[in-house]
Scaffold this active site. Structure first.
Site, PDB file in Angstrom:
ATOM      1  N   ILE A 131       0.887  -1.170   0.000  1.00 42.87           N
ATOM      2  CA  ILE A 131       0.000   0.000   0.000  1.00 42.87           C
ATOM      3  C   ILE A 131       0.918   1.212   0.000  1.00 42.87           C
ATOM      4  O   ILE A 131       1.610   1.490   0.982  1.00 42.87           O
ATOM      5  CB  ILE A 131      -0.936   0.022   1.244  1.00 42.87           C
ATOM      6  CG1 ILE A 131      -1.843  -1.218   1.300  1.00 42.87           C
ATOM      7  CG2 ILE A 131      -1.754   1.328   1.273  1.00 42.87           C
ATOM      8  CD1 ILE A 131      -3.024  -1.244   0.354  1.00 42.87           C
TER       9      ILE A 131
ATOM     10  N   CYS B  77       2.990   5.880  -7.462  1.00 44.83           N
ATOM     11  CA  CYS B  77       1.860   5.906  -6.535  1.00 44.83           C
ATOM     12  C   CYS B  77       2.002   7.094  -5.594  1.00 44.83           C
ATOM     13  O   CYS B  77       3.098   7.371  -5.115  1.00 44.83           O
ATOM     14  CB  CYS B  77       1.901   4.605  -5.747  1.00 44.83           C
ATOM     15  SG  CYS B  77       0.858   4.621  -4.320  1.00 44.83           S
TER      16      CYS B  77
ATOM     17  N   THR C   4      -0.378   7.556  -2.977  1.00 47.67           N
ATOM     18  CA  THR C   4      -1.293   7.314  -1.857  1.00 47.67           C
ATOM     19  C   THR C   4      -0.724   7.841  -0.527  1.00 47.67           C
ATOM     20  O   THR C   4      -1.443   8.435   0.280  1.00 47.67           O
ATOM     21  CB  THR C   4      -1.598   5.799  -1.752  1.00 47.67           C
ATOM     22  OG1 THR C   4      -2.285   5.432  -2.947  1.00 47.67           O
ATOM     23  CG2 THR C   4      -2.460   5.469  -0.554  1.00 47.67           C
TER      24      THR C   4
ATOM     25  N   GLY D 169       7.571  -0.196 -12.478  1.00 49.48           N
ATOM     26  CA  GLY D 169       8.555   0.791 -12.912  1.00 49.48           C
ATOM     27  C   GLY D 169       9.853   0.203 -13.456  1.00 49.48           C
ATOM     28  O   GLY D 169      10.430   0.740 -14.394  1.00 49.48           O
TER      29      GLY D 169
ATOM     30  N   MET E 159      -2.029   3.666 -12.213  1.00 49.89           N
ATOM     31  CA  MET E 159      -3.344   3.293 -12.710  1.00 49.89           C
ATOM     32  C   MET E 159      -4.456   4.067 -12.000  1.00 49.89           C
ATOM     33  O   MET E 159      -5.612   4.004 -12.384  1.00 49.89           O
ATOM     34  CB  MET E 159      -3.554   1.775 -12.605  1.00 49.89           C
ATOM     35  CG  MET E 159      -2.588   0.971 -13.482  1.00 49.89           C
ATOM     36  SD  MET E 159      -2.415   1.599 -15.180  1.00 49.89           S
ATOM     37  CE  MET E 159      -4.048   1.276 -15.817  1.00 49.89           C
ATOM     38  N   SER E 160      -4.102   4.811 -10.938  1.00 52.16           N
ATOM     39  CA  SER E 160      -5.072   5.721 -10.315  1.00 52.16           C
ATOM     40  C   SER E 160      -4.695   7.174 -10.573  1.00 52.16           C
ATOM     41  O   SER E 160      -5.119   8.073  -9.842  1.00 52.16           O
ATOM     42  CB  SER E 160      -5.136   5.496  -8.806  1.00 52.16           C
ATOM     43  OG  SER E 160      -5.425   4.167  -8.514  1.00 52.16           O
TER      44      SER E 160
ATOM     45  N   ARG F  39     -13.199  11.797  -5.640  1.00 57.62           N
ATOM     46  CA  ARG F  39     -11.876  11.255  -5.335  1.00 57.62           C
ATOM     47  C   ARG F  39     -10.751  12.126  -5.884  1.00 57.62           C
ATOM     48  O   ARG F  39     -10.949  12.956  -6.761  1.00 57.62           O
ATOM     49  CB  ARG F  39     -11.746   9.816  -5.834  1.00 57.62           C
ATOM     50  CG  ARG F  39     -11.841   9.655  -7.336  1.00 57.62           C
ATOM     51  CD  ARG F  39     -11.780   8.192  -7.703  1.00 57.62           C
ATOM     52  NE  ARG F  39     -10.498   7.581  -7.371  1.00 57.62           N
ATOM     53  CZ  ARG F  39     -10.228   6.295  -7.569  1.00 57.62           C
ATOM     54  NH1 ARG F  39     -11.149   5.483  -8.035  1.00 57.62           N
ATOM     55  NH2 ARG F  39      -9.052   5.808  -7.279  1.00 57.62           N
TER      56      ARG F  39
HETATM   57  P1  5GP Z   1       6.442  -0.274  -8.984  1.00 56.11           P
HETATM   58  O1  5GP Z   1       7.013  -1.603  -9.352  1.00 56.11           O
HETATM   59  O2  5GP Z   1       6.343   0.646 -10.135  1.00 56.11           O
HETATM   60  O3  5GP Z   1       7.134   0.351  -7.807  1.00 56.11           O
HETATM   61  O4  5GP Z   1       4.962  -0.547  -8.458  1.00 56.11           O
HETATM   62  C1  5GP Z   1       3.983  -1.130  -9.277  1.00 56.11           C
HETATM   63  C2  5GP Z   1       2.697  -1.207  -8.501  1.00 56.11           C
HETATM   64  O5  5GP Z   1       2.245   0.082  -8.097  1.00 56.11           O
HETATM   65  C3  5GP Z   1       1.505  -1.761  -9.266  1.00 56.11           C
HETATM   66  O6  5GP Z   1       1.547  -3.138  -9.440  1.00 56.11           O
HETATM   67  C4  5GP Z   1       0.341  -1.289  -8.401  1.00 56.11           C
HETATM   68  O7  5GP Z   1       0.118  -2.148  -7.303  1.00 56.11           O
HETATM   69  C5  5GP Z   1       0.842   0.039  -7.858  1.00 56.11           C
HETATM   70  N1  5GP Z   1       0.219   1.158  -8.575  1.00 56.11           N
HETATM   71  C6  5GP Z   1       0.165   1.350  -9.910  1.00 56.11           C
HETATM   72  N2  5GP Z   1      -0.461   2.510 -10.200  1.00 56.11           N
HETATM   73  C7  5GP Z   1      -0.831   3.044  -9.025  1.00 56.11           C
HETATM   74  C8  5GP Z   1      -1.533   4.244  -8.669  1.00 56.11           C
HETATM   75  O8  5GP Z   1      -1.911   5.072  -9.494  1.00 56.11           O
HETATM   76  N3  5GP Z   1      -1.758   4.434  -7.335  1.00 56.11           N
HETATM   77  C9  5GP Z   1      -1.345   3.552  -6.401  1.00 56.11           C
HETATM   78  N4  5GP Z   1      -1.645   3.787  -5.127  1.00 56.11           N
HETATM   79  N5  5GP Z   1      -0.654   2.438  -6.710  1.00 56.11           N
HETATM   80  C10 5GP Z   1      -0.405   2.190  -7.998  1.00 56.11           C
END
Ligand code: 5GP
Length: 365
Positions: free
Chosen positions: A178, A184, A186, A241, A294-295, A311
């Site tokens: 999370i 992200c 959040t 990423g 994706m959000s 939101r």
């Molecule tokens: P990364 O490998 O880029 O650090 O993380 C990928 C993950 O980030 C995805 O699989 C998903 O769980 C999360 N994620 C992708 N887009 C978003 C977003 O817009 N908001 C949030 N809270 N998490 C995201």
């Protein structure tokens, strides 16, 4: 209000201590894992690294490339029913990709239509907040409908809900994360989250106690982070990423237009001008990819017709540099895993977390 006093840790807060061992050959390290899924009773065998189901990385092309490395892909939710069926029909190895869906009515209808036409063996139910009763109930419904599918669900970051999703929901693999994702926001928008290394350690313990598995999702920025996630007890590692910007991604590329074709073999491009092929057509070279959560507003505008009134976007938009074919990135990651296993004397990836001792550090480098 309550405060938990222990400091929770992220990947950058630790290093892995090397230790003496009789066998320290990188070449010999076995990185294939075989998992027996707790609730579906199915086996998953491979290198437990998965592409994230983001619309840039969870692509058919990524799935086809990663399967060559014995790795998996969670296909993104935005392919049409026809395209999904066509893809699944043509692939003999359905073991290595997951059909992804959310919990909406439309997601369910789409899954039903697809499953009526082709086998759906692995399912990933993906929502931003996996803490609701509504989510646990939807997971349980899908488990009842697909008793033999390997079911990966998330996201959460604490042991109690991991256990609930396994016991009440019937999930096999719980996705952990999370707030740690590279795009992200959040943690910044909602102030909610949990440092990813501690989340993995605590959730792995809860899942393994029930013979189930976890998949770290988000926060791995380097091969060393992938190694630390496995060392902390994650069974699978999901990457967004780190894979973004590879040839296998879909999305908006930025192209380099400042080069011109030259006849010289040693130096095929001349800098400073628009480049053209020998046939006179514009030749383009990838420079960067638009990569967004994706959000994020970019994703919501593209797929949902805008950001809903109630939101805030919880994802950001970035440009990641072009990285070439995904096999180059995979090569780095696997090199890191093999090296780490040799440093701690683990002959197999399975043994790696048992031989891992983390040390808390003020800085990793
Ligand atoms: P990364 O490998 O880029 O650090 O993380 C990928 C993950 O980030 C995805 O699989 C998903 O769980 C999360 N994620 C992708 N887009 C978003 C977003 O817009 N908001 C949030 N809270 N998490 C995201």
């Amino acid at each position: 209000m309550r405060i938990i006093d222990d400091i929770k840790l992220d990947f950058q807060d630790v290093l892995i201590r090397p230790q003496r061992s009789a066998t320290a050959s990188r070449k010999e390290v076995d990185i294939i894992r075989t998992f027996k899924s707790r609730n579906s009773n199915q086996e998953w065998q491979g290198v437990p690294i998965l592409a994230a189901n983001m619309d840039t990385t969870g692509t058919f092309s990524m799935a086809d490339s990663l399967v060559n490395h014995n790795m998996g892909t969670c296909l993104h939710k935005h392919y049409s029913i026809d395209d999904l069926c066509e893809f699944i029909k043509q692939r003999t190895d359905s073991h290595h990709f997951f059909y992804t869906l959310g919990t909406g009515k439309k997601d369910r209808e789409k899954l039903n239509r697809v499953a009526a036409l082709v086998p759906v063996n692995n399912i990933c139910i993906d929502v931003a907040n996996g803490y609701t009763d509504y989510f646990v109930n939807r997971v349980a419904e899908i488990r009842a409908q697909f008793p033999k599918a390997i079911l990966m669900v998330g996201n959460v970051c604490s042991p109690e809900i991991v256990q609930e999703l396994i016991l009440q929901g019937g999930a096999d693999i719980i996705k952990i994360g999370i707030g740690p994702g590279s795009v992200c926001t959040t943690r910044l928008i909602a102030g909610v989250g949990y440092p990813q290394l501690s989340a993995v350690i605590e959730c792995a313990d809860a899942a393994h106690g029930l013979n189930a598995h976890i998949c770290v999702d988000g926060g791995c920025k380097t091969p060393g982070d992938v190694v630390k996630a496995f060392g902390a007890g994650s069974d699978f590692v999901m990457l967004g990423g780190m894979l973004a910007g590879t040839d296998e991604c879909e999305g908006e590329w930025e192209w380099e237009n400042d080069l011109e074709w030259s006849e010289s073999k040693d130096k095929p491009f001349v800098a400073g001008k628009i480049k053209v092929n020998q046939d006179g057509k514009l030749k383009q070279k990838k420079k960067s990819l638009k990569f967004y959560g994706m959000s994020s507003s970019a994703a919501m505008n593209k797929h949902n017709g805008g950001v809903a009134e109630y939101r805030a976007a919880e994802g950001e938009i970035k440009r990641v540099p072009y990285k070439g074919p995904v096999k180059d990135t995979i090569h780095q990651i696997l090199g890191g895993i093999r090296s780490a296993c040799a440093y701690v004397g683990a002959k197999t990836l399975k043994d790696f977390s048992k031989r891992t001792t983390f040390i808390k550090v003020n800085r990793v480098k």
